[in-house]
Structures are given as structure tokens and as C-alpha cells.
Design an enzyme around this catalytic site. Structure first.
Site, PDB file in Angstrom:
ATOM      1  N   ASP A   1      40.591  48.233  39.331  1.00 25.01           N
ATOM      2  CA  ASP A   1      40.563  49.002  38.076  1.00 25.01           C
ATOM      3  C   ASP A   1      41.135  48.187  36.922  1.00 25.01           C
ATOM      4  O   ASP A   1      42.015  47.347  37.114  1.00 25.01           O
ATOM      5  CB  ASP A   1      41.375  50.304  38.267  1.00 25.01           C
TER       6      ASP A   1
ATOM      7  N   HIS B   1      33.844  43.640  33.216  1.00 25.16           N
ATOM      8  CA  HIS B   1      33.209  43.715  34.541  1.00 25.16           C
ATOM      9  C   HIS B   1      32.760  42.326  34.994  1.00 25.16           C
ATOM     10  O   HIS B   1      32.937  41.941  36.148  1.00 25.16           O
ATOM     11  CB  HIS B   1      32.020  44.679  34.514  1.00 25.16           C
TER      12      HIS B   1
ATOM     13  N   LEU C   1      35.415  37.625  57.929  1.00 18.62           N
ATOM     14  CA  LEU C   1      35.814  38.795  57.129  1.00 18.62           C
ATOM     15  C   LEU C   1      34.677  39.810  57.007  1.00 18.62           C
ATOM     16  O   LEU C   1      33.550  39.445  56.671  1.00 18.62           O
ATOM     17  CB  LEU C   1      36.227  38.314  55.731  1.00 18.62           C
TER      18      LEU C   1
HETATM   19  C1  IPE Z   1      37.955  54.163  40.191  1.00 18.03           C
HETATM   20  O1  IPE Z   1      38.221  53.738  38.901  1.00 18.03           O
HETATM   21  C2  IPE Z   1      36.592  53.717  40.618  1.00 18.03           C
HETATM   22  C3  IPE Z   1      36.418  52.284  40.808  1.00 18.03           C
HETATM   23  C4  IPE Z   1      37.328  51.370  40.706  1.00 18.03           C
HETATM   24  C5  IPE Z   1      35.083  51.885  41.191  1.00 18.03           C
HETATM   25  P1  IPE Z   1      37.934  54.675  37.647  1.00 18.03           P
HETATM   26  O2  IPE Z   1      38.319  53.914  36.446  1.00 18.03           O
HETATM   27  O3  IPE Z   1      36.537  55.191  37.696  1.00 18.03           O
HETATM   28  O4  IPE Z   1      38.918  55.894  37.915  1.00 18.03           O
HETATM   29  P2  IPE Z   1      39.626  56.889  36.901  1.00 18.03           P
HETATM   30  O5  IPE Z   1      38.548  57.463  36.026  1.00 18.03           O
HETATM   31  O6  IPE Z   1      40.605  56.097  36.129  1.00 18.03           O
HETATM   32  O7  IPE Z   1      40.297  57.907  37.768  1.00 18.03           O
HETATM   33  C1  IPE Z   2      37.009  49.310  37.070  1.00 19.13           C
HETATM   34  O1  IPE Z   2      37.362  49.066  35.761  1.00 19.13           O
HETATM   35  C2  IPE Z   2      35.540  49.043  37.363  1.00 19.13           C
HETATM   36  C3  IPE Z   2      34.747  50.250  37.601  1.00 19.13           C
HETATM   37  C4  IPE Z   2      35.183  51.468  37.652  1.00 19.13           C
HETATM   38  C5  IPE Z   2      33.321  50.040  37.752  1.00 19.13           C
HETATM   39  P1  IPE Z   2      37.141  50.155  34.624  1.00 19.13           P
HETATM   40  O2  IPE Z   2      35.761  50.009  34.093  1.00 19.13           O
HETATM   41  O3  IPE Z   2      37.450  51.509  35.141  1.00 19.13           O
HETATM   42  O4  IPE Z   2      38.189  49.718  33.538  1.00 19.13           O
HETATM   43  P2  IPE Z   2      39.227  50.634  32.772  1.00 19.13           P
HETATM   44  O5  IPE Z   2      39.963  51.433  33.802  1.00 19.13           O
HETATM   45  O6  IPE Z   2      38.434  51.515  31.860  1.00 19.13           O
HETATM   46  O7  IPE Z   2      40.111  49.696  32.053  1.00 19.13           O
HETATM   47 MG    MG Z   3      39.154  52.583  35.276  1.00 16.45          MG
END
Ligand code: IPE
Ligand code: IPE
Ligand code: MG
Length: 244
Positions: free
Chosen positions: A21, A38, A132
Site C-alpha cells: 500500500d 504503481h 518460491l
Molecule cells: C488494499 O489497499 C488493497 C491492495 C493493496 C491491493 P487499499 O488502498 O485498496 O485499501 P484501503 O482503501 O486503504 O483500505
Molecule cells: C496500493 O497503493 C496499490 C493498490 C491498491 C492497487 P494505493 O494505490 O492504494 O496507494 P495509496 O494508498 O492511495 O497511497
Molecule cells: Mg491504498
């Protein structure tokens, strides 16, 4: 002492799961759009796999796209799907050479056909590898998975192939997407959020949780080692009282 040498090689978790995240925040901090985050997150995935290989990790599950992530702007979702296809195409040879076996959990049929095809090819190509196990959680959520388990078991009862008293933990586990994967001993979430966001709810019943403020694109090899060293300092009791 270098961080790698501080790891107790006799107490490496078999399975580490990661909620990757913070890509969007990392990009925005630098004035870029979320997709830039990303794209840069891919390097952290490479680093994590490399680190996993070095410590002979058996299973690494990466939460890459949740069922709730469809609610993001279309341009971000499209970009993520395109990134997935591109990354697998670019990385597959090296992963295969490194004996990595790719698997998925989640509703893969609900992904764009190009993603489904690329993933299936990667799984087939690497299916005999013995290093892995890399498990990509895509279009995954725990509530989706558990709802599906309930349906599958209900159909078995309806058809008469099992009776209600035969429903037990083993049966439920056998119907999970992760039926042939041990539960993660360690769950890592980056970006400072302290929540699970619908990930592996059944499987993390006794996992050790590790939260770090590092945003995913900044997560490097040493950060995985740090998480493992922290895990190794924990006392896992499983409801019991340990003899001192
Ligand atoms: C969780 O992250 C999903 C992934 C890392 C794929 P999100 O960014 O979607 O989760 P929330 O919205 O902060 O709970
Ligand atoms: C995690 O990073 C990747 C996915 C959920 C696909 P985020 O896109 O949720 O990034 P933040 O949390 O908004 O910074
Ligand atoms: Mg996120």
C-alpha cells in the site's frame, strides 16, 4: 552487523503475505499521478522476490488488486491492468530462471481477458518450478472468497454429497482459494495504515501483523529482512501458555 546476518535462518516464516500500500501517496508527494506510483511499485516487488529467494522463503502472497479497487477512477484501473500484463510479460523469463512458481488467488475470470491470459500462461510455464511460490492476489477479497466457500459447501449439502455435521474447519479450508497454501505466519502492510482491507481474513487468524510507515515504492530488500527480524522477536502462543 549487516541486517541480513541478523536473521535467524532457523526461524524463517514459510509464508509472508504483503498488503502493498501507498503507491498513490508516494507519487502525489512528488507531484506525479497515481499511476507513476504503481509503476514504481514494480521495483519493490522485484526487490521483495529477490529477498525472498535469498532466504529460501516458500510462499509470498502479494495483494495487488482488491475487489473494492474497481471503484477507483477508470483511468487508474485501466492503467493497473495494463501494468499487470506488461510486468508479467517483462518478468516471466527471469522469474522462471529463478525457479519461481506463480499462482493466483481471487476472481481471475473477472479480470480483463488479456490479464487472465497472461496470468494463466505464467502459471502454466512455471508450474513445475520448486522455488518460491509467488501468489498474486488479484480481484481478491476475503469476503468474496468466503461467500464462494459457503456457496460451494451449500451445493454439496443440497446435492446430498455431504451432510451438515460434516462441515468442519478442514472442509472450509479445502474450499478456500488458498487450500494448498499454509497460512501466513507474517502479514506485512506498508504505508502506515493499520487495517486488513478484506485480505485473507480466515488465513490470518494467528498471523503476526507487521505495519510499517514505508510507502510501497520505497520498500526494499532490507525492509523485508527488518520485518522478519521483528517477527522473530515475537512470542507466538496460539492461545496456550508457554512453559518458561
Ligand atoms: C488494499 O489497499 C488493497 C491492495 C493493496 C491491493 P487499499 O488502498 O485498496 O485499501 P484501503 O482503501 O486503504 O483500505
Ligand atoms: C496500493 O497503493 C496499490 C493498490 C491498491 C492497487 P494505493 O494505490 O492504494 O496507494 P495509496 O494508498 O492511495 O497511497
Ligand atoms: Mg491504498
Amino acid at each position: 552487523m549487516n541486517i541480513f546476518d541478523q536473521i535467524d535462518t532457523k526461524n524463517i516464516p514459510q509464508h509472508i503475505a504483503i498488503i502493498m500500500d501507498g503507491n498513490g501517496r508516494w507519487a502525489n508527494k512528488q507531484g506525479h499521478d497515481r499511476l507513476f506510483g504503481h509503476n514504481n511499485g514494480v521495483e519493490s516487488v522485484r526487490e521483495t522476490i529477490k529477498a525472498g529467494n535469498k532466504i529460501n522463503l516458500k510462499y509470498l502472497t502479494l495483494y495487488a488488486f482488491s475487489t473494492e479497487n474497481w471503484n477507483r477512477p477508470k483511468s487508474e484501473v485501466d492503467g493497473l491492468m495494463e501494468l499487470l500484463v506488461r510486468t508479467i510479460a517483462n518478468e516471466i523469463e527471469e522469474l522462471h530462471e529463478n525457479n519461481v512458481k506463480i499462482n493466483t488467488i481471487g476472481n481471475i475470470k473477472g479480470l480483463p481477458i488479456s490479464c487472465e491470459k497472461e496470468l494463466n500462461q505464467a502459471c502454466i510455464k512455471t508450474k513445475n518450478n520448486s522455488g518460491l511460490n509467488l501468489i498474486l492476489a488479484l480481484n481478491y477479497s476475503s469476503r468474496w472468497e468466503l461467500t464462494d466457500v459457503v456457496k460451494k459447501i451449500a451445493y454439496k449439502v443440497e446435492s446430498g454429497s455431504i451432510k451438515v455435521p460434516q462441515i468442519n474447519e478442514e472442509l472450509i479450508i479445502s474450499e478456500l482459494n488458498t487450500s494448498d497454501i499454509p497460512d501466513p505466519e507474517l502479514l506485512i502492510r506498508t504505508s502506515g495504515e493499520h487495517r486488513i482491507s478484506n485480505f485473507l481474513l480466515w488465513q490470518i487468524a494467528y498471523s503476526e501483523l507487521y505495519f510499517t510507515d514505508i510507502l510501497w515504492p520505497e520498500f526494499k530488500e532490507k525492509d523485508l529482512y527488518e520485518a522478519i527480524i521483528n517477527y522473530q522477536s515475537r512470542e507466538r502462543r496460539f492461545g496456550k501458555v508457554l512453559n518458561k
